[in-house]
Design a protein around this motif. Structure first.
Motif, PDB file in Angstrom:
ATOM      1  N   LYS A  97       1.000  -1.155   0.033  1.00  0.00           N
ATOM      2  CA  LYS A  97      -0.046   0.146  -0.147  1.00  0.00           C
ATOM      3  C   LYS A  97       0.845   1.228   0.118  1.00  0.00           C
ATOM      4  CE  LYS A  97      -3.836  -2.223   0.244  1.00  0.00           C
ATOM      5  NZ  LYS A  97      -3.294  -3.437   0.134  1.00  0.00           N
ATOM      6  N   LEU A  98       0.412   2.195  -0.504  1.00  0.00           N
ATOM      7  CA  LEU A  98       1.253   3.475  -0.786  1.00  0.00           C
ATOM      8  C   LEU A  98       1.658   4.112   0.670  1.00  0.00           C
ATOM      9  CD1 LEU A  98      -0.427   5.385  -3.742  1.00  0.00           C
ATOM     10  CD2 LEU A  98       1.688   4.092  -3.594  1.00  0.00           C
ATOM     11  N   ALA A  99       0.672   3.987   1.694  1.00  0.00           N
ATOM     12  CA  ALA A  99       0.986   4.502   2.909  1.00  0.00           C
ATOM     13  C   ALA A  99       2.237   3.784   3.488  1.00  0.00           C
ATOM     14  CB  ALA A  99       0.008   4.451   3.968  1.00  0.00           C
ATOM     15  N   ALA A 100       2.329   2.418   3.427  1.00  0.00           N
ATOM     16  CA  ALA A 100       3.435   1.550   3.994  1.00  0.00           C
ATOM     17  C   ALA A 100       4.756   1.843   3.095  1.00  0.00           C
ATOM     18  CB  ALA A 100       2.877   0.249   4.182  1.00  0.00           C
ATOM     19  N   LEU A 101       4.448   1.944   1.926  1.00  0.00           N
ATOM     20  CA  LEU A 101       5.706   2.172   0.863  1.00  0.00           C
ATOM     21  C   LEU A 101       6.184   3.505   1.258  1.00  0.00           C
ATOM     22  CD1 LEU A 101       7.452   1.470  -1.335  1.00  0.00           C
ATOM     23  CD2 LEU A 101       5.654   2.553  -2.963  1.00  0.00           C
ATOM     24  N   GLY A 102       5.485   4.791   1.444  1.00  0.00           N
ATOM     25  CA  GLY A 102       6.023   5.944   1.949  1.00  0.00           C
ATOM     26  C   GLY A 102       6.875   5.937   3.199  1.00  0.00           C
ATOM     27  N   GLU A 103       6.381   5.028   4.092  1.00  0.00           N
ATOM     28  CA  GLU A 103       7.071   4.794   5.573  1.00  0.00           C
ATOM     29  C   GLU A 103       8.277   4.155   5.310  1.00  0.00           C
ATOM     30  OE1 GLU A 103       6.563   6.210   8.230  1.00  0.00           O
ATOM     31  OE2 GLU A 103       4.773   7.245   7.815  1.00  0.00           O
ATOM     32  N   GLY A 104       8.280   2.952   4.453  1.00  0.00           N
ATOM     33  CA  GLY A 104       9.491   2.316   4.093  1.00  0.00           C
ATOM     34  C   GLY A 104      10.558   2.950   3.510  1.00  0.00           C
ATOM     35  N   LEU A 105      10.085   3.819   2.393  1.00  0.00           N
ATOM     36  CA  LEU A 105      11.037   4.640   1.718  1.00  0.00           C
ATOM     37  C   LEU A 105      11.852   5.717   2.731  1.00  0.00           C
ATOM     38  CD1 LEU A 105       9.390   5.171  -1.766  1.00  0.00           C
ATOM     39  CD2 LEU A 105      11.303   3.752  -1.347  1.00  0.00           C
ATOM     40  N   LEU A 141      14.634   7.988   1.500  1.00  0.00           N
ATOM     41  CA  LEU A 141      14.054   8.018   0.358  1.00  0.00           C
ATOM     42  C   LEU A 141      12.750   8.531   0.227  1.00  0.00           C
ATOM     43  CD1 LEU A 141      15.537   4.817  -1.353  1.00  0.00           C
ATOM     44  CD2 LEU A 141      16.389   7.233  -1.628  1.00  0.00           C
ATOM     45  N   ALA A 142      11.994   8.944  -0.993  1.00  0.00           N
ATOM     46  CA  ALA A 142      11.017   9.277  -1.236  1.00  0.00           C
ATOM     47  C   ALA A 142      10.412   9.148  -2.699  1.00  0.00           C
ATOM     48  CB  ALA A 142      10.653  10.843  -0.683  1.00  0.00           C
ATOM     49  N   MET A 143       9.268   9.097  -2.995  1.00  0.00           N
ATOM     50  CA  MET A 143       8.744   9.078  -4.291  1.00  0.00           C
ATOM     51  C   MET A 143       8.515  10.616  -4.728  1.00  0.00           C
ATOM     52  SD  MET A 143       5.642   6.100  -4.511  1.00  0.00           S
ATOM     53  CE  MET A 143       5.051   6.571  -6.144  1.00  0.00           C
ATOM     54  N   GLU A 144       8.870  10.907  -5.965  1.00  0.00           N
ATOM     55  CA  GLU A 144       8.910  12.233  -6.526  1.00  0.00           C
ATOM     56  C   GLU A 144       7.507  13.129  -6.176  1.00  0.00           C
ATOM     57  OE1 GLU A 144      10.221  14.129 -10.593  1.00  0.00           O
ATOM     58  OE2 GLU A 144       8.509  12.886 -10.840  1.00  0.00           O
ATOM     59  N   ASN A 145       6.259  12.248  -6.463  1.00  0.00           N
ATOM     60  CA  ASN A 145       4.989  12.870  -6.001  1.00  0.00           C
ATOM     61  C   ASN A 145       4.008  11.762  -5.803  1.00  0.00           C
ATOM     62  OD1 ASN A 145       3.713  15.345  -6.270  1.00  0.00           O
ATOM     63  ND2 ASN A 145       2.643  14.946  -8.168  1.00  0.00           N
ATOM     64  N   LEU A 146       3.063  12.337  -5.419  1.00  0.00           N
ATOM     65  CA  LEU A 146       1.888  11.174  -5.099  1.00  0.00           C
ATOM     66  C   LEU A 146       0.618  11.753  -5.284  1.00  0.00           C
ATOM     67  CD1 LEU A 146       3.433  10.148  -1.360  1.00  0.00           C
ATOM     68  CD2 LEU A 146       2.997   8.584  -3.380  1.00  0.00           C
ATOM     69  N   GLY A 147      -0.509  11.047  -5.195  1.00  0.00           N
ATOM     70  CA  GLY A 147      -1.728  11.223  -5.360  1.00  0.00           C
ATOM     71  C   GLY A 147      -2.470  11.728  -4.192  1.00  0.00           C
ATOM     72  N   ASP A 148      -3.846  12.101  -4.241  1.00  0.00           N
ATOM     73  CA  ASP A 148      -4.333  12.947  -3.090  1.00  0.00           C
ATOM     74  C   ASP A 148      -4.795  11.592  -2.028  1.00  0.00           C
ATOM     75  OD1 ASP A 148      -5.329  15.388  -2.226  1.00  0.00           O
ATOM     76  OD2 ASP A 148      -7.493  14.979  -2.611  1.00  0.00           O
ATOM     77  N   VAL A 149      -4.912  10.215  -2.233  1.00  0.00           N
ATOM     78  CA  VAL A 149      -4.789   9.444  -1.081  1.00  0.00           C
ATOM     79  C   VAL A 149      -3.906   8.379  -1.410  1.00  0.00           C
ATOM     80  CG1 VAL A 149      -7.521   9.676  -1.263  1.00  0.00           C
ATOM     81  CG2 VAL A 149      -6.455   7.940  -2.643  1.00  0.00           C
ATOM     82  N   ASP A 150      -3.705   7.509  -0.075  1.00  0.00           N
ATOM     83  CA  ASP A 150      -2.785   6.557   0.080  1.00  0.00           C
ATOM     84  C   ASP A 150      -3.241   5.232   0.114  1.00  0.00           C
ATOM     85  OD1 ASP A 150      -3.286   7.022   2.445  1.00  0.00           O
ATOM     86  OD2 ASP A 150      -1.362   7.825   3.114  1.00  0.00           O
ATOM     87  N   TYR A 151      -4.595   5.252   0.112  1.00  0.00           N
ATOM     88  CA  TYR A 151      -5.118   3.683   0.248  1.00  0.00           C
ATOM     89  C   TYR A 151      -4.553   2.671  -0.708  1.00  0.00           C
ATOM     90  CZ  TYR A 151      -8.481   6.840   2.666  1.00  0.00           C
ATOM     91  OH  TYR A 151      -9.017   7.821   3.227  1.00  0.00           O
ATOM     92  N   GLN A 152      -4.406   3.108  -2.064  1.00  0.00           N
ATOM     93  CA  GLN A 152      -4.002   2.167  -3.186  1.00  0.00           C
ATOM     94  C   GLN A 152      -2.726   1.265  -2.844  1.00  0.00           C
ATOM     95  OE1 GLN A 152      -4.206   5.569  -3.556  1.00  0.00           O
ATOM     96  NE2 GLN A 152      -5.063   6.024  -5.121  1.00  0.00           N
ATOM     97  N   SER A 153      -2.681   0.193  -3.420  1.00  0.00           N
ATOM     98  CA  SER A 153      -1.514  -0.622  -3.719  1.00  0.00           C
ATOM     99  C   SER A 153      -0.703  -0.010  -4.696  1.00  0.00           C
ATOM    100  CB  SER A 153      -1.573  -1.935  -3.996  1.00  0.00           C
ATOM    101  OG  SER A 153      -2.346  -2.086  -5.245  1.00  0.00           O
TER     102      SER A 153
END
Length: 405
Positions: A85-93, A98-110
């Motif tokens: 999931k994007l939320a967990a991926l953000g925490e792991g990065l 590290l970080a992703m360059e940009n994200l969407g408005d929600v982070d529920y998605q895989s």
């Protein structure tokens, strides 16, 4: 008996013949081969945030929730299991610096579901999330495992970065990443006319900008995000004061933090949504017509807001921003309230101005209408038929999108 699937908004529900949650890639291969031999369709599913029927099937619904987590990173790229999931991926990065360059408005998605449907954020300099995909590993309709990147099977990459789950089951996603950084979020309200007059200026002087238009008040809530180590153009800040337009004239500091915590926003209320991607040059005329129709025809039912964002052009074959800078218009409606008449009317406006529908949201287009919108449509179909010659992933709803009668 398989459990019933219900998506995030509650507007899509069905019971597949089978629900599978494989633990590893070998099990994914076995399931695909069994489905191929028996003539059953498989649809991979992420978190169920999408409101389009891309995942609906009378066959097997395959969830990768058990295949989640960050696998590796080397400073420039990071690889994650597809079900992360994007939320967990953000925490792991973030923990890895590290970080992703940009994200969407929600982070529920895989991560696989978000990139497969063209999930996007906002900002003139940023493409949708699929543009951050440097490679994928997928199991095709024949059970073959393919690594696709600029170094291996490169000819497949423009199709695989955004594939609607039509090429195979993605098991791993490799992303371009960068050193972590922090953003400050600001928001304020102004009349929508002022917002439209200053939109280009706002877009060029802030990292990320979007706005919500509230039809019943004609106010807009403007939201900006900027890196904490960069200072926005002070002339633009001075221009934002709008005497008498609203009690909240000055931008308010909302939040400061890392990207994965400041860009996505929590959503307590659930809603239906239609969103179209428009050529930037067509935005002003299209929004004016949307505004006119909403106020004259739909104000009694359109209780929610209209969201405007921007996306940079890209070269991904089924991307809604393929080949052109894009501004998006999304109409939202509370779950449980009527939406179809309102959304269909908005769709007729969006189509008039060359819009392309968001793959993961409500729309009523089929392959006949979609094909002219995508210059590399036929190239994608060639790759799809090569990787899934027996239509293992081509459930009826997906077939309506990809196969002309």
């Amino acid at each position: 008996m398989a459990k019933r699937f219900v998506n995030w908004s509650g507007s899509l529900s069905f019971t597949p013949a089978e629900h599978a949650e494989p633990d590893d890639e070998d099990e994914v291969r076995r399931l695909i081969r069994r489905a191929r031999e028996s003539g059953t369709t498989i649809r991979p599913v992420g978190s169920g945030h999408s409101s389009s029927p891309l995942v609906r099937t009378g066959g097997m619904l395959l969830s990768l929730d058990r295949m989640a987590g960050l696998i590796a990173d080397d400073g420039d790229r990071a690889t994650a299991w597809a079900g992360t999931k994007l939320a967990a991926l953000g925490e792991g990065l973030h923990d890895a610096g590290l970080a992703m360059e940009n994200l969407g408005d929600v982070d529920y998605q895989s991560i696989a579901g978000a990139t497969a449907t063209g999930t996007h954020g906002t900002g003139l300099g940023f493409g949708n999330l699929s543009t951050q995909v440097a490679g994928v590993r997928l199991v095709t309709g024949t059970g073959e495992v393919l690594d696709i990147s600029a170094e291996r099977n490169a000819e497949l990459l423009p199709a695989a970065r955004l594939s609607l789950g039509a090429l195979g089951v993605v098991t791993r996603v490799t992303l371009d990443v960068q050193p972590r950084f922090e953003l400050h979020r600001r928001a304020w309200c102004a009349h929508v006319d002022w917002t439209l007059d200053h939109l280009a200026e706002l877009q060029h002087t802030n990292r990320n900008v979007d706005f919500y238009w509230y039809p019943r008040s004609d106010l807009a809530q403007i939201r900006t995000l900027n890196r904490t180590d960069e200072v926005p153009d002070e002339r633009a800040w001075a221009a934002r004061r709008v005497p008498g337009s609203t009690p909240w004239e000055a931008p308010r500091e909302i939040e400061v933090g890392p990207t994965h915590r400041t860009i996505p926003q929590a959503r307590q209320l659930r809603f239906e949504e239609i969103e179209y991607m428009l050529p930037t040059a067509a935005f002003s005329a299209c929004f004016a017509e949307v505004r006119r129709r909403v106020k004259e025809r739909h104000r009694r039912v359109a209780g929610w807001r209209v969201l405007v964002r921007s996306i940079a052009a890209d070269d991904i074959w089924l991307s809604n921003a393929y080949g052109r800078p894009t501004i998006t218009i999304a109409c939202l409606q509370n779950t449980g309230l009527p939406f179809e008449e309102y959304f269909r009317d908005m769709e007729s406006v969006f189509r008039q101005y060359g819009g392309r529908p968001h793959w993961g949201k409500k729309h009523w287009l089929t392959a006949r209408e979609l094909r002219p919108l995508y210059p590399r449509w036929d190239d994608f179909q060639t790759v799809r038929r090569r990787l899934d010659p027996d239509g293992v992933f081509l459930a009826p709803d997906l077939a309506r999108l990809l196969e002309e009668e």
